[in-house]
Design an enzyme around this catalytic site. Structure first.
Site, PDB file in Angstrom:
ATOM      1  N   GLU A 125      51.097 -33.975  -6.596  1.00  0.00           N
ATOM      2  CA  GLU A 125      51.207 -34.996  -5.536  1.00  0.00           C
ATOM      3  C   GLU A 125      52.512 -35.775  -5.609  1.00  0.00           C
ATOM      4  O   GLU A 125      53.057 -36.216  -4.598  1.00  0.00           O
ATOM      5  CB  GLU A 125      50.026 -35.973  -5.609  1.00  0.00           C
ATOM      6  CG  GLU A 125      48.688 -35.399  -5.182  1.00  0.00           C
ATOM      7  CD  GLU A 125      47.935 -34.689  -6.286  1.00  0.00           C
ATOM      8  OE1 GLU A 125      48.520 -34.457  -7.367  1.00  0.00           O
ATOM      9  OE2 GLU A 125      46.753 -34.361  -6.066  1.00  0.00           O
ATOM     10  N   GLU A 139      41.348 -31.277  -8.647  1.00  0.00           N
ATOM     11  CA  GLU A 139      40.382 -32.380  -8.726  1.00  0.00           C
ATOM     12  C   GLU A 139      38.963 -31.887  -8.431  1.00  0.00           C
ATOM     13  O   GLU A 139      38.004 -32.320  -9.066  1.00  0.00           O
ATOM     14  CB  GLU A 139      40.800 -33.483  -7.743  1.00  0.00           C
ATOM     15  CG  GLU A 139      42.120 -34.121  -8.162  1.00  0.00           C
ATOM     16  CD  GLU A 139      42.691 -35.073  -7.115  1.00  0.00           C
ATOM     17  OE1 GLU A 139      43.071 -34.603  -6.028  1.00  0.00           O
ATOM     18  OE2 GLU A 139      42.746 -36.277  -7.385  1.00  0.00           O
ATOM     19  N   GLY A 183      44.176 -31.765  -4.874  1.00  0.00           N
ATOM     20  CA  GLY A 183      42.742 -31.906  -4.599  1.00  0.00           C
ATOM     21  C   GLY A 183      41.935 -30.701  -5.066  1.00  0.00           C
ATOM     22  O   GLY A 183      40.737 -30.822  -5.338  1.00  0.00           O
ATOM     23  N   ALA A 212      44.682 -31.072  -1.042  1.00  0.00           N
ATOM     24  CA  ALA A 212      44.327 -31.648   0.256  1.00  0.00           C
ATOM     25  C   ALA A 212      45.269 -31.046   1.292  1.00  0.00           C
ATOM     26  O   ALA A 212      46.369 -30.600   0.946  1.00  0.00           O
ATOM     27  CB  ALA A 212      44.503 -33.161   0.207  1.00  0.00           C
TER      28      ALA A 212
HETATM   29  N1  CAA Z   1      48.127 -28.226   2.690  1.00  0.00           N
HETATM   30  C1  CAA Z   1      48.401 -27.596   3.844  1.00  0.00           C
HETATM   31  N2  CAA Z   1      48.890 -26.342   3.907  1.00  0.00           N
HETATM   32  C2  CAA Z   1      49.130 -25.723   2.744  1.00  0.00           C
HETATM   33  C3  CAA Z   1      48.876 -26.330   1.499  1.00  0.00           C
HETATM   34  C4  CAA Z   1      48.352 -27.651   1.509  1.00  0.00           C
HETATM   35  N3  CAA Z   1      48.045 -28.304   0.376  1.00  0.00           N
HETATM   36  N4  CAA Z   1      49.239 -25.479   0.507  1.00  0.00           N
HETATM   37  C5  CAA Z   1      49.694 -24.368   1.123  1.00  0.00           C
HETATM   38  N5  CAA Z   1      49.620 -24.513   2.458  1.00  0.00           N
HETATM   39  C6  CAA Z   1      50.011 -23.539   3.485  1.00  0.00           C
HETATM   40  C7  CAA Z   1      51.543 -23.456   3.583  1.00  0.00           C
HETATM   41  O1  CAA Z   1      52.056 -24.488   4.401  1.00  0.00           O
HETATM   42  C8  CAA Z   1      51.719 -22.060   4.185  1.00  0.00           C
HETATM   43  O2  CAA Z   1      51.446 -22.151   5.560  1.00  0.00           O
HETATM   44  P1  CAA Z   1      52.488 -21.457   6.616  1.00  0.00           P
HETATM   45  O3  CAA Z   1      52.334 -19.998   6.323  1.00  0.00           O
HETATM   46  O4  CAA Z   1      51.930 -21.880   7.931  1.00  0.00           O
HETATM   47  O5  CAA Z   1      53.861 -21.985   6.294  1.00  0.00           O
HETATM   48  C9  CAA Z   1      50.552 -21.275   3.563  1.00  0.00           C
HETATM   49  O6  CAA Z   1      49.600 -22.238   3.097  1.00  0.00           O
HETATM   50  C10 CAA Z   1      50.987 -20.433   2.354  1.00  0.00           C
HETATM   51  O7  CAA Z   1      51.654 -21.299   1.451  1.00  0.00           O
HETATM   52  P2  CAA Z   1      53.171 -21.057   0.954  1.00  0.00           P
HETATM   53  O8  CAA Z   1      53.940 -20.283   1.969  1.00  0.00           O
HETATM   54  O9  CAA Z   1      53.715 -22.375   0.532  1.00  0.00           O
HETATM   55  O10 CAA Z   1      52.883 -20.107  -0.306  1.00  0.00           O
HETATM   56  P3  CAA Z   1      53.786 -19.959  -1.609  1.00  0.00           P
HETATM   57  O11 CAA Z   1      53.215 -18.812  -2.360  1.00  0.00           O
HETATM   58  O12 CAA Z   1      55.230 -19.942  -1.270  1.00  0.00           O
HETATM   59  O13 CAA Z   1      53.507 -21.313  -2.452  1.00  0.00           O
HETATM   60  C11 CAA Z   1      52.133 -23.055  -3.390  1.00  0.00           C
HETATM   61  C12 CAA Z   1      52.213 -21.576  -2.922  1.00  0.00           C
HETATM   62  C13 CAA Z   1      53.026 -23.272  -4.608  1.00  0.00           C
HETATM   63  C14 CAA Z   1      50.671 -23.325  -3.739  1.00  0.00           C
HETATM   64  C15 CAA Z   1      52.591 -23.956  -2.228  1.00  0.00           C
HETATM   65  O14 CAA Z   1      51.878 -23.607  -1.060  1.00  0.00           O
HETATM   66  C16 CAA Z   1      52.368 -25.434  -2.461  1.00  0.00           C
HETATM   67  O15 CAA Z   1      53.124 -26.045  -3.197  1.00  0.00           O
HETATM   68  N6  CAA Z   1      51.344 -26.020  -1.824  1.00  0.00           N
HETATM   69  C17 CAA Z   1      51.085 -27.439  -1.873  1.00  0.00           C
HETATM   70  C18 CAA Z   1      50.489 -27.861  -3.181  1.00  0.00           C
HETATM   71  C19 CAA Z   1      50.311 -29.364  -3.189  1.00  0.00           C
HETATM   72  O16 CAA Z   1      51.261 -30.124  -3.106  1.00  0.00           O
HETATM   73  N7  CAA Z   1      49.068 -29.811  -3.318  1.00  0.00           N
HETATM   74  C20 CAA Z   1      48.744 -31.225  -3.319  1.00  0.00           C
HETATM   75  C21 CAA Z   1      48.356 -31.677  -1.941  1.00  0.00           C
HETATM   76  S1  CAA Z   1      48.121 -33.413  -1.801  1.00  0.00           S
HETATM   77  C22 CAA Z   1      46.624 -33.702  -2.512  1.00  0.00           C
HETATM   78  O17 CAA Z   1      45.932 -32.810  -2.934  1.00  0.00           O
HETATM   79  C23 CAA Z   1      46.211 -35.146  -2.532  1.00  0.00           C
HETATM   80  C24 CAA Z   1      44.949 -35.413  -3.262  1.00  0.00           C
HETATM   81  O18 CAA Z   1      44.932 -35.511  -4.466  1.00  0.00           O
HETATM   82  C25 CAA Z   1      43.744 -35.683  -2.517  1.00  0.00           C
END
Ligand code: CAA
Length: 258
Positions: free
Chosen positions: A132, A112, A109, A64
C-alpha cells in the site's frame, strides 16, 4: 457474480474468488458477495470446514481494487475500511475452520484476507506483501495488526514500510503461512486433509478453540480503529492521488509528502 462455491460430501465448502482479469482484486461487489457467502457458511450445519481460494493461476488476491478506491471520497474510504475489517474479523471468528489456499500474488487486502483465515497453504510461486505504501496508503483491512501478530513487529514494519514482496518459502520461515507445496492441486489436497481431520473432532470444541485463541487478541481493537482512520487520512493526500494514478498509468510514483 464474483464468487463460486462448492460443497463436498464431507462438508468442506470451497469458496473461489473469481475476478481473474483484475487478479481477483477485492471490489465492493465482491466483498458484499463474500460477506453473504460467509454468513451462510457459518450458519449451515452441513458445512464443517471452509477453503478460501482465488481463481486463475496468477493470484490469490492482488489487494483492494485500486481503480475503485480512486473513485471514493475519504469518508467512503473510511467506511469501506471498517466494513472490510468487520468482514475479515467475522472470518477470523468463524466457528468453523477456514484455510486459505494460495496460488500466486497475495498482496495488500489479499494478504489481509489470507491472514484473517485460520491457516494458509501456498504454492511455491506465491508472493506476499503489503504494498500500500507504494500507493501513498497504508493497509486498511487489518494488515497492520494481523501481520504484526504473525511475524512480529520488526518484520511487519519492514514489510509494510518497504512494500516489498516475499516468496512463499520466506513467508513460511516468518510464520506468515503454514505450508508451502508445489502445486495448487497439492495445496487443495492438504487443506482438505487438515479440514477432514478437524471435522472428526467435536464442533463445539473446535469453535471454542478458535474463540479462545482469538480472545487473547481483543485488546487490539484500538489498533484496527487507528488503521481505518489513517487509511482514510492517507486518501486525502496528493501522494495517494499520485500513487494510484502511477499504478493505473503503469509508471513509478513520485511522492512529495503532501
Ligand atoms: N486493483 C485493481 N486492479 C488490479 C489490481 C488491484 N489491486 N491488481 C492488479 N490489477 C489489474 C491491473 O490493473 C491489470 O489490469 P489491466 O490489464 O486492465 O491493466 C490486471 O489486473 C493485471 O495486472 P498487471 O498487468 O499489473 O499484472 P503484472 O503481472 O504486471 O503485475 C502485480 C502483477 C505485481 C500483482 C500488480 O498487478 C500489482 O502491483 N497490483 C497491485 C498490488 C497492490 O498494490 N495491492 C494493494 C492494493 S491497496 C489495498 O489493498 C488497500 C487495503 O489494504 C485495503
Amino acid at each position: 457474480m464474483y464468487i463460486k462455491t462448492s460443497l463436498n460430501n464431507d462438508g468442506i465448502l470451497t469458496i473461489t474468488l473469481s475476478r481473474p482479469e483484475a487478479l481477483n482484486a477485492l471490489n465492493s461487489a465482491l466483498l458484499k458477495e463474500l460477506s453473504s457467502v460467509m454468513a451462510d457458511a457459518f450458519s449451515n450445519k452441513n458445512v464443517r470446514g471452509i477453503i478460501l481460494t482465488g481463481d486463475g493461476d496468477k493470484a490469490f488476491v492482488a489487494g483492494a481494487d485500486i481503480k475503485e478506491l480512486t473513485a471514493l471520497d475519504p469518508q467512503q474510504i473510511f467506511e469501506l475500511s471498517v466494513k472490510g475489517q468487520q468482514l475479515f474479523k467475522s472470518i477470523e471468528d468463524s466457528p468453523k475452520p477456514v484455510i486459505a489456499v494460495i496460488n500466486g500474488f497475495t498482496l495488500g487486502g489479499g494478504c489481509e484476507l489470507a491472514m484473517a483465515c485460520h491457516m494458509r497453504i501456498a504454492t511455491e510461486i506465491s508472493k506476499f506483501g503489503q504494498p500500500e505504501v507504494n500507493l501513498g496508503l497504508i493497509p486498511g483491512y487489518g494488515g497492520t495488526q494481523r501481520l504484526t501478530q504473525l511475524v512480529g513487529r520488526a518484520k511487519a514494519l519492514e514489510l509494510i514500510l518497504t512494500g516489498d514482496m516475499i516468496a512463499a518459502q520466506e513467508a513460511k520461515t516468518l510464520g506468515l503461512i503454514n505450508h508451502v507445496v508445489a502445486t495448487k492441486e497439492e495445496a487443495m489436497i492438504l487443506a482438505t486433509k487438515i479440514l477432514d481431520k478437524i471435522a472428526t473432532k467435536g464442533p463445539i470444541a473446535v469453535a471454542n478453540v478458535i474463540k479462545s485463541v482469538n480472545a487473547g487478541f481483543n485488546f487490539e481493537q484500538q489498533g484496527y480503529e487507528t488503521e481505518a482512520k489513517l487509511f482514510a487520512e492517507c486518501s486525502k493526500t496528493h501522494d495517494f492521488k499520485e500513487g494510484t494514478t502511477a499504478f493505473i498509468e503503469k509508471r513509478k510514483a513520485q511522492f512529495k509528502g503532501e
